[in-house]
Design a protein around this motif. Structure first.
Motif, PDB file in Angstrom:
ATOM      1  N   THR A 172       0.814  -1.210   0.000  1.00  0.00           N
ATOM      2  CA  THR A 172       0.000   0.000   0.000  1.00  0.00           C
ATOM      3  C   THR A 172       0.853   1.269   0.000  1.00  0.00           C
ATOM      4  N   GLY A 173       1.914   1.305   0.790  1.00  0.00           N
ATOM      5  CA  GLY A 173       2.758   2.491   0.870  1.00  0.00           C
ATOM      6  C   GLY A 173       3.335   2.904  -0.470  1.00  0.00           C
ATOM      7  N   PRO A 174       4.065   2.009  -1.149  1.00  0.00           N
ATOM      8  CA  PRO A 174       4.607   2.358  -2.464  1.00  0.00           C
ATOM      9  C   PRO A 174       3.534   2.711  -3.489  1.00  0.00           C
TER      10      PRO A 174
ATOM     11  N   ALA B 210       0.461  15.955 -12.505  1.00  0.00           N
ATOM     12  CA  ALA B 210      -0.675  16.319 -13.359  1.00  0.00           C
ATOM     13  C   ALA B 210      -1.924  16.428 -12.489  1.00  0.00           C
ATOM     14  N   PRO B 211      -2.041  17.498 -11.718  1.00  0.00           N
ATOM     15  CA  PRO B 211      -3.106  17.604 -10.721  1.00  0.00           C
ATOM     16  C   PRO B 211      -4.515  17.545 -11.269  1.00  0.00           C
ATOM     17  N   HIS B 212      -4.723  17.959 -12.525  1.00  0.00           N
ATOM     18  CA  HIS B 212      -6.075  17.944 -13.084  1.00  0.00           C
ATOM     19  C   HIS B 212      -6.462  16.573 -13.647  1.00  0.00           C
ATOM     20  N   LEU B 213      -5.486  15.731 -13.922  1.00  0.00           N
ATOM     21  CA  LEU B 213      -5.744  14.412 -14.488  1.00  0.00           C
ATOM     22  C   LEU B 213      -6.566  13.576 -13.517  1.00  0.00           C
ATOM     23  N   PHE B 214      -7.647  12.964 -14.019  1.00  0.00           N
ATOM     24  CA  PHE B 214      -8.493  12.135 -13.163  1.00  0.00           C
ATOM     25  C   PHE B 214      -7.799  10.796 -12.946  1.00  0.00           C
ATOM     26  N   LEU B 215      -7.328  10.587 -11.727  1.00  0.00           N
ATOM     27  CA  LEU B 215      -6.618   9.349 -11.400  1.00  0.00           C
ATOM     28  C   LEU B 215      -7.580   8.350 -10.772  1.00  0.00           C
ATOM     29  N   ASN B 216      -7.831   7.277 -11.479  1.00  0.00           N
ATOM     30  CA  ASN B 216      -8.685   6.200 -11.010  1.00  0.00           C
ATOM     31  C   ASN B 216      -7.766   5.120 -10.444  1.00  0.00           C
ATOM     32  N   ALA B 217      -7.765   4.971  -9.119  1.00  0.00           N
ATOM     33  CA  ALA B 217      -6.852   4.036  -8.458  1.00  0.00           C
ATOM     34  C   ALA B 217      -7.537   2.679  -8.307  1.00  0.00           C
ATOM     35  N   ARG B 218      -6.995   1.701  -8.951  1.00  0.00           N
ATOM     36  CA  ARG B 218      -7.597   0.363  -8.960  1.00  0.00           C
ATOM     37  C   ARG B 218      -6.918  -0.559  -7.956  1.00  0.00           C
ATOM     38  N   THR B 219      -7.743  -1.269  -7.199  1.00  0.00           N
ATOM     39  CA  THR B 219      -7.203  -2.326  -6.360  1.00  0.00           C
ATOM     40  C   THR B 219      -7.723  -3.670  -6.837  1.00  0.00           C
TER      41      THR B 219
ATOM     42  N   ARG C 209      -7.552  -0.434   1.209  1.00  0.00           N
ATOM     43  CA  ARG C 209      -6.793   0.145   0.109  1.00  0.00           C
ATOM     44  C   ARG C 209      -7.531   1.315  -0.553  1.00  0.00           C
ATOM     45  N   THR C 210      -8.828   1.183  -0.758  1.00  0.00           N
ATOM     46  CA  THR C 210      -9.548   2.304  -1.366  1.00  0.00           C
ATOM     47  C   THR C 210      -9.500   3.530  -0.471  1.00  0.00           C
ATOM     48  N   ALA C 211      -9.569   3.320   0.840  1.00  0.00           N
ATOM     49  CA  ALA C 211      -9.471   4.443   1.774  1.00  0.00           C
ATOM     50  C   ALA C 211      -8.086   5.080   1.699  1.00  0.00           C
ATOM     51  N   ALA C 212      -7.040   4.251   1.633  1.00  0.00           N
ATOM     52  CA  ALA C 212      -5.675   4.760   1.553  1.00  0.00           C
ATOM     53  C   ALA C 212      -5.441   5.502   0.240  1.00  0.00           C
TER      54      ALA C 212
ATOM     55  N   ALA D 235      -4.432   9.392  -0.490  1.00  0.00           N
ATOM     56  CA  ALA D 235      -3.223   9.722  -1.252  1.00  0.00           C
ATOM     57  C   ALA D 235      -3.505  10.684  -2.398  1.00  0.00           C
ATOM     58  N   GLY D 236      -4.795  10.923  -2.683  1.00  0.00           N
ATOM     59  CA  GLY D 236      -5.140  11.890  -3.716  1.00  0.00           C
ATOM     60  C   GLY D 236      -5.897  11.355  -4.907  1.00  0.00           C
ATOM     61  N   ALA D 237      -6.236  10.063  -4.914  1.00  0.00           N
ATOM     62  CA  ALA D 237      -6.977   9.496  -6.038  1.00  0.00           C
ATOM     63  C   ALA D 237      -8.312  10.208  -6.216  1.00  0.00           C
ATOM     64  N   ASP D 238      -8.698  10.414  -7.472  1.00  0.00           N
ATOM     65  CA  ASP D 238      -9.958  11.078  -7.778  1.00  0.00           C
ATOM     66  C   ASP D 238     -11.122  10.092  -7.820  1.00  0.00           C
ATOM     67  N   GLY D 239     -10.807   8.818  -7.967  1.00  0.00           N
ATOM     68  CA  GLY D 239     -11.797   7.753  -7.980  1.00  0.00           C
ATOM     69  C   GLY D 239     -11.089   6.453  -7.669  1.00  0.00           C
ATOM     70  N   VAL D 240     -11.850   5.433  -7.277  1.00  0.00           N
ATOM     71  CA  VAL D 240     -11.250   4.127  -7.011  1.00  0.00           C
ATOM     72  C   VAL D 240     -12.012   3.060  -7.786  1.00  0.00           C
TER      73      VAL D 240
END
Length: 265
Positions: A122-124, A136-145, A161-164, A168-173
Motif C-alpha cells: 500500500t505504501g509504495p 498532473a493535478p487535473h488528471l483524473f486518477l482512477n486508483a484500482r485495487t 486500500r480504497t481508503a488509503a 493519497a489523492g486518487a480522484d476515484g477508485v
C-alpha cells in the motif's frame, strides 16, 4: 485547458454513472467515438494482446502511449489504463502522467495488482498516486485495487486500500471483480470519491450498480474479447458461404475510421 478534466469528472454522477467502453486500438476507439460515447477508456489486456504481449507486465508501454496520443485527437474524453504505471519509480510514472495530460488525455487508471498474483504494498502504491497527482493535478486518477480480482484479501483489503488511495489523492477508485451488493454499497458509503466497478456479463446490471451508488462502470476487456469471438464466428460462417452484409461496415466506412487519427502536424 481544464474544460476536459471538468467535463470528465462531471460524468461520474450518482444515479447516472459513466458507462465506459474500453477500446484496444485506433479503429475500435474511433468507432466508439463515432457511435456517440462521450468518454472512452483503453483496456490493457486488449492493447497488450493485440500486440502479442502479456497484460499487466509493463510490456505494452509503447503501444499504450501511442494509442493514447492518437485517441486524444478524437471527439471524446479519454482515460488510459496504464497498468501499474509501467514502472515502480514514482518519478517515471509522474513523467508518463505529464506526457498523457499534455496530449489531451483526461484520466488514467493505475492498478496495484502484480503479474505474480500479489498486490503492490500500500505504501509504495500511494507514493505512485501522489506522484501522479503532483505531476498532473487535473488528471483524473482512477486508483484500482485488485483485492477481489486476484482474490487477495477481498472486502477487508479492498476497504483499506480504497481508503488509503483516496487519502493519497486518487480522484476515484476501481474495484473490479466485486459483485456482492452489500459490499458495493458499503464501499460507496465509506468513500468520498466515485466508485468504479467492472461490468460482468450475467452479473449486476449497470442500472442496479447505479442504484447502489456506483458512479462509473467499465467494460474492461469485454469488447476486445467479444470482437475476437465475433471474428472467429464470421470466419466460420465464411466457410459455409453464410456471411451476410447486414450490420457490417463497408470498406470506405472502415477506412474512414483512420481519418479521425490524422495528425495535423
Amino acid at each position: 485547458m481544464t474544460d476536459r478534466y471538468d467535463a470528465f469528472r462531471a460524468l461520474h454522477r450518482t444515479g447516472d454513472p459513466l458507462l465506459l467502453p474500453n477500446a484496444w486500438d485506433h479503429a475500435s476507439a474511433a468507432a466508439l467515438a463515432r457511435a456517440g460515447f462521450p468518454a472512452i477508456g483503453t483496456t490493457s489486456l486488449g492493447v497488450a494482446a493485440a500486440a502479442g504481449k502479456a497484460d499487466a507486465t509493463g510490456a505494452a508501454r509503447e503501444e499504450t502511449v501511442r494509442l493514447a496520443l492518437g485517441m486524444a485527437r478524437l471527439p471524446a474524453l479519454i482515460t488510459v489504463d496504464i497498468e501499474g504505471g509501467f514502472s515502480e519509480r514514482p518519478d517515471e510514472v509522474a513523467e508518463l502522467a505529464r506526457e498523457l495530460a499534455a496530449a489531451g488525455v483526461a484520466g488514467v487508471n493505475l492498478e496495484d495488482g502484480r503479474p505474480d498474483g500479489t498486490l503492490t504494498a500500500t505504501g509504495p502504491q500511494c507514493e505512485l498516486i501522489h506522484a501522479v497527482k503532483e505531476a498532473a493535478p487535473h488528471l483524473f486518477l482512477n486508483a484500482r485495487t485488485d483485492a477481489y480480482w486476484l482474490d487477495a484479501g477481498g472486502e477487508k483489503e479492498a476497504r483499506e486500500r480504497t481508503a488509503a488511495y483516496q487519502r493519497a489523492g486518487a480522484d476515484g477508485v476501481f474495484v473490479p471483480g466485486v459483485q456482492d451488493e452489500a459490499v458495493i454499497a458499503g464501499l460507496v458509503d465509506a468513500l468520498d470519491v466515485p466508485l468504479n466497478t467492472l461490468y460482468s456479463p450475467g452479473g449486476l446490471s449497470p442500472r442496479r450498480l447505479a442504484e447502489l451508488g456506483v458512479r462509473r462502470v467499465s467494460t474492461g476487456s469485454l469488447l476486445f474479447r467479444a470482437a475476437v469471438q465475433q471474428a472467429v464466428d464470421v470466419a466460420r460462417e465464411f466457410t459455409l458461404g453464410a456471411v451476410g452484409k447486414e450490420g457490417l461496415p463497408t470498406y470506405a466506412e472502415a477506412q474512414a475510421l483512420a481519418e479521425a487519427f490524422d495528425d495535423p502536424a
